[in-house]
Scaffold this active site. Structure first.
Site, PDB file in Angstrom:
ATOM      1  N   LYS A 183      -2.225  16.114   7.787  1.00  0.00           N
ATOM      2  CA  LYS A 183      -3.821  16.181   7.229  1.00  0.00           C
ATOM      3  C   LYS A 183      -4.673  15.140   7.864  1.00  0.00           C
ATOM      4  O   LYS A 183      -6.029  15.355   8.051  1.00  0.00           O
ATOM      5  CB  LYS A 183      -3.855  15.586   5.692  1.00  0.00           C
ATOM      6  CG  LYS A 183      -3.224  16.851   4.837  1.00  0.00           C
ATOM      7  CD  LYS A 183      -3.302  16.331   3.519  1.00  0.00           C
ATOM      8  CE  LYS A 183      -2.617  17.349   2.318  1.00  0.00           C
ATOM      9  NZ  LYS A 183      -2.536  16.469   1.247  1.00  0.00           N
ATOM     10  N   ASP A 193      -4.409  11.915  14.783  1.00  0.00           N
ATOM     11  CA  ASP A 193      -4.994  11.003  14.218  1.00  0.00           C
ATOM     12  C   ASP A 193      -4.755   9.713  14.835  1.00  0.00           C
ATOM     13  O   ASP A 193      -5.515   8.944  15.378  1.00  0.00           O
ATOM     14  CB  ASP A 193      -5.028  10.967  12.685  1.00  0.00           C
ATOM     15  CG  ASP A 193      -3.606  11.010  12.125  1.00  0.00           C
ATOM     16  OD1 ASP A 193      -2.705  11.251  12.943  1.00  0.00           O
ATOM     17  OD2 ASP A 193      -3.524  11.058  10.975  1.00  0.00           O
ATOM     18  N   ASP A 198       1.881   6.389  16.295  1.00  0.00           N
ATOM     19  CA  ASP A 198       2.329   5.051  15.920  1.00  0.00           C
ATOM     20  C   ASP A 198       4.016   5.052  16.211  1.00  0.00           C
ATOM     21  O   ASP A 198       4.096   4.726  17.690  1.00  0.00           O
ATOM     22  CB  ASP A 198       2.502   5.054  14.322  1.00  0.00           C
ATOM     23  CG  ASP A 198       2.827   3.848  13.393  1.00  0.00           C
ATOM     24  OD1 ASP A 198       3.173   2.953  14.358  1.00  0.00           O
ATOM     25  OD2 ASP A 198       3.015   3.757  12.249  1.00  0.00           O
TER      26      ASP A 198
END
Length: 183
Positions: free
Chosen positions: A50, A107, A110
């Site tokens: 999301k 997004d 990491d």
């Protein structure tokens, strides 16, 4: 975690890392680059849900050439601030990507494990090309050999929220990127 009032909501925002204006400027610049690079080519932007949905919407509007969008979902956080190390693809694309130049819209990168698995999976579907654009890159946390093709911002090892990024499904609606502060 369930947040029921605004004071509870704001107490977890330690500080703003990237402002709304900085995000808009970087997205506009990236849209121009992608528009030039993929001019007259079949382009498919693939958002990893999301977290990337807001970035994807704004990036899509910043691209001035015809393109399509698709959505996938993959998760590794399972309601925590730490990646579990397990990656699960929970929603697949509807398109046959062999006819497209695919740009994965992420997004944040990491550890890189989730994105690496998604990239390997999509590469197996034989797109014309496969690249990655990420809003945020945290290279200090990388556990796999992975580099994005386009990175808007490189950030230190903070757990961040806002602009689609969440903690326990909250904070996605912040118009900026902020450092999350646990209690």
């Amino acid at each position: 975690m369930q947040i029921t009032n605004m004071s509870e909501f704001h107490k977890h925002i330690k500080r703003v890392i990237i402002s709304e204006e900085e995000l808009k400027t970087a997205i506009a610049r990236t849209g121009e680059i992608l528009s030039m690079e993929y001019k007259d080519k079949p382009l498919l932007l693939v958002s990893i849900l999301k977290g990337a949905f807001i970035f994807m919407a704004d990036l899509s509007r910043a691209i001035t050439i015809p393109h399509e969008i698709g959505f996938m979902a993959a998760k590794s956080y399972f309601e925590s601030t730490e990646s579990s190390g397990e990656v699960e693809i929970t929603l697949d694309l509807a398109q046959d990507i062999s006819k497209y130049h695919v740009v994965i819209v992420e997004d944040i990168i990491d550890t890189g494990r989730t994105l690496k698995k998604v990239m390997e999976y999509l590469a197996g579907k034989k797109p014309l090309s496969l690249k990655v654009v990420t809003m945020l890159d945290k290279p200090d946390r990388r556990l796999v050999d992975l580099q994005s093709d386009y990175s808007l911002f490189t950030i230190p090892d903070y757990f961040v929220i806002g602009y689609g990024l969440d903690y326990g499904e909250y904070y996605r609606n912040l118009p900026c990127i902020a450092e999350f502060e646990e209690e």
